[in-house]
Design a protein around this motif. Structure first.
Motif, PDB file in Angstrom:
ATOM      1  N   ASP A   1      36.920  47.230  37.889  1.00 17.58           N
ATOM      2  CA  ASP A   1      38.243  46.611  37.527  1.00 17.58           C
ATOM      3  C   ASP A   1      37.788  45.034  37.414  1.00 17.58           C
ATOM      4  O   ASP A   1      38.347  44.459  36.359  1.00 17.58           O
ATOM      5  N   ARG A   2      37.263  44.454  38.168  1.00 15.79           N
ATOM      6  CA  ARG A   2      36.977  42.943  38.191  1.00 15.79           C
ATOM      7  C   ARG A   2      36.056  42.659  37.281  1.00 15.79           C
ATOM      8  O   ARG A   2      36.470  41.641  36.290  1.00 15.79           O
ATOM      9  N   GLU A   3      35.105  43.545  37.298  1.00 13.83           N
ATOM     10  CA  GLU A   3      33.941  42.985  35.875  1.00 13.83           C
ATOM     11  C   GLU A   3      34.706  43.286  34.616  1.00 13.83           C
ATOM     12  O   GLU A   3      34.464  42.472  33.626  1.00 13.83           O
TER      13      GLU A   3
ATOM     14  N   MET B   1      42.321  43.723  29.866  1.00 14.60           N
ATOM     15  CA  MET B   1      42.304  42.531  31.156  1.00 14.60           C
ATOM     16  C   MET B   1      43.459  42.720  32.358  1.00 14.60           C
ATOM     17  O   MET B   1      43.369  42.867  33.481  1.00 14.60           O
ATOM     18  N   GLU B   2      44.699  42.829  31.531  1.00 10.82           N
ATOM     19  CA  GLU B   2      45.975  43.030  32.235  1.00 10.82           C
ATOM     20  C   GLU B   2      45.531  44.537  33.097  1.00 10.82           C
ATOM     21  O   GLU B   2      46.163  44.414  34.316  1.00 10.82           O
ATOM     22  N   ALA B   3      45.414  45.407  32.667  1.00 13.13           N
ATOM     23  CA  ALA B   3      45.479  46.820  33.127  1.00 13.13           C
ATOM     24  C   ALA B   3      44.485  46.761  34.417  1.00 13.13           C
ATOM     25  O   ALA B   3      44.742  47.367  35.274  1.00 13.13           O
ATOM     26  N   CYS B   4      43.256  46.309  34.143  1.00 17.70           N
ATOM     27  CA  CYS B   4      42.193  46.043  35.048  1.00 17.70           C
ATOM     28  C   CYS B   4      42.717  45.365  36.237  1.00 17.70           C
ATOM     29  O   CYS B   4      42.676  45.646  37.374  1.00 17.70           O
ATOM     30  N   ASN B   5      43.460  44.219  36.073  1.00 20.82           N
ATOM     31  CA  ASN B   5      43.799  43.113  37.006  1.00 20.82           C
ATOM     32  C   ASN B   5      44.857  44.016  37.739  1.00 20.82           C
ATOM     33  O   ASN B   5      45.074  44.054  39.074  1.00 20.82           O
ATOM     34  N   ASN B   6      45.830  44.921  37.225  1.00 19.65           N
ATOM     35  CA  ASN B   6      46.853  45.436  37.973  1.00 19.65           C
ATOM     36  C   ASN B   6      46.220  46.659  38.814  1.00 19.65           C
ATOM     37  O   ASN B   6      46.653  47.003  39.920  1.00 19.65           O
ATOM     38  N   CYS B   7      45.217  47.377  38.341  1.00 22.64           N
ATOM     39  CA  CYS B   7      44.596  48.344  38.895  1.00 22.64           C
ATOM     40  C   CYS B   7      43.846  47.772  40.178  1.00 22.64           C
ATOM     41  O   CYS B   7      43.897  48.510  41.050  1.00 22.64           O
ATOM     42  N   TYR B   8      43.038  46.995  40.054  1.00 21.35           N
ATOM     43  CA  TYR B   8      42.432  46.176  40.706  1.00 21.35           C
ATOM     44  C   TYR B   8      43.209  45.744  42.072  1.00 21.35           C
ATOM     45  O   TYR B   8      43.058  46.080  43.431  1.00 21.35           O
ATOM     46  N   SER B   9      44.536  45.160  41.987  1.00 20.75           N
ATOM     47  CA  SER B   9      45.487  44.885  42.883  1.00 20.75           C
ATOM     48  C   SER B   9      45.851  46.179  43.620  1.00 20.75           C
ATOM     49  O   SER B   9      46.161  46.362  44.855  1.00 20.75           O
ATOM     50  N   ALA B  10      46.202  47.114  42.686  1.00 22.29           N
ATOM     51  CA  ALA B  10      46.841  48.526  43.223  1.00 22.29           C
ATOM     52  C   ALA B  10      45.900  49.140  44.208  1.00 22.29           C
ATOM     53  O   ALA B  10      46.106  49.791  45.054  1.00 22.29           O
TER      54      ALA B  10
END
Length: 106
Positions: free
Chosen positions: A40-42, A14-23
């Protein structure tokens, strides 16, 4: 396989996907990143939900982990297509989470 191990994998994903989403939103060609951003969001959402389902010993936890594995795999496959460090890191974490969730679901 314990819930604790799977919960940890889901929270890390979840953390990696949230970071990737933001980046990804900061990348120059955001349109090229659209599918990565969507997944990433899903993936972050299902990982959070899967962790919660295990924390409360939901009778559907195994089924939720099965769905989580499918989405993590799709997200990891998409992230792996992009050379950005955040995408490559996310791809690795998603693959690990997909494997752990598959084990939990079986």
């Amino acid at each position: 396989m314990t819930y604790d191990e799977c919960i940890q994998a889901c929270l890390e994903c979840m953390e990696a996907c949230n970071n990737c989403y933001s980046a990804c939103l900061q990348e120059q060609d955001v349109n090229m990143m659209a599918e990565c951003i969507r997944l990433d969001r899903e993936c972050a959402d299902i990982c959070g939900y899967a962790a919660q389902s295990m924390q409360r010993s939901s009778r559907f936890a195994k089924e939720i982990c099965g769905v989580c594995a499918i989405i993590c795999q799709a997200c990891g496959d998409e992230c792996a297509k992009h050379e950005h460090d955040h995408c490559q890191h996310c791809a690795k974490i998603c693959q690990h989470c997909a494997n752990v969730c598959r084990d939990m679901a079986s």
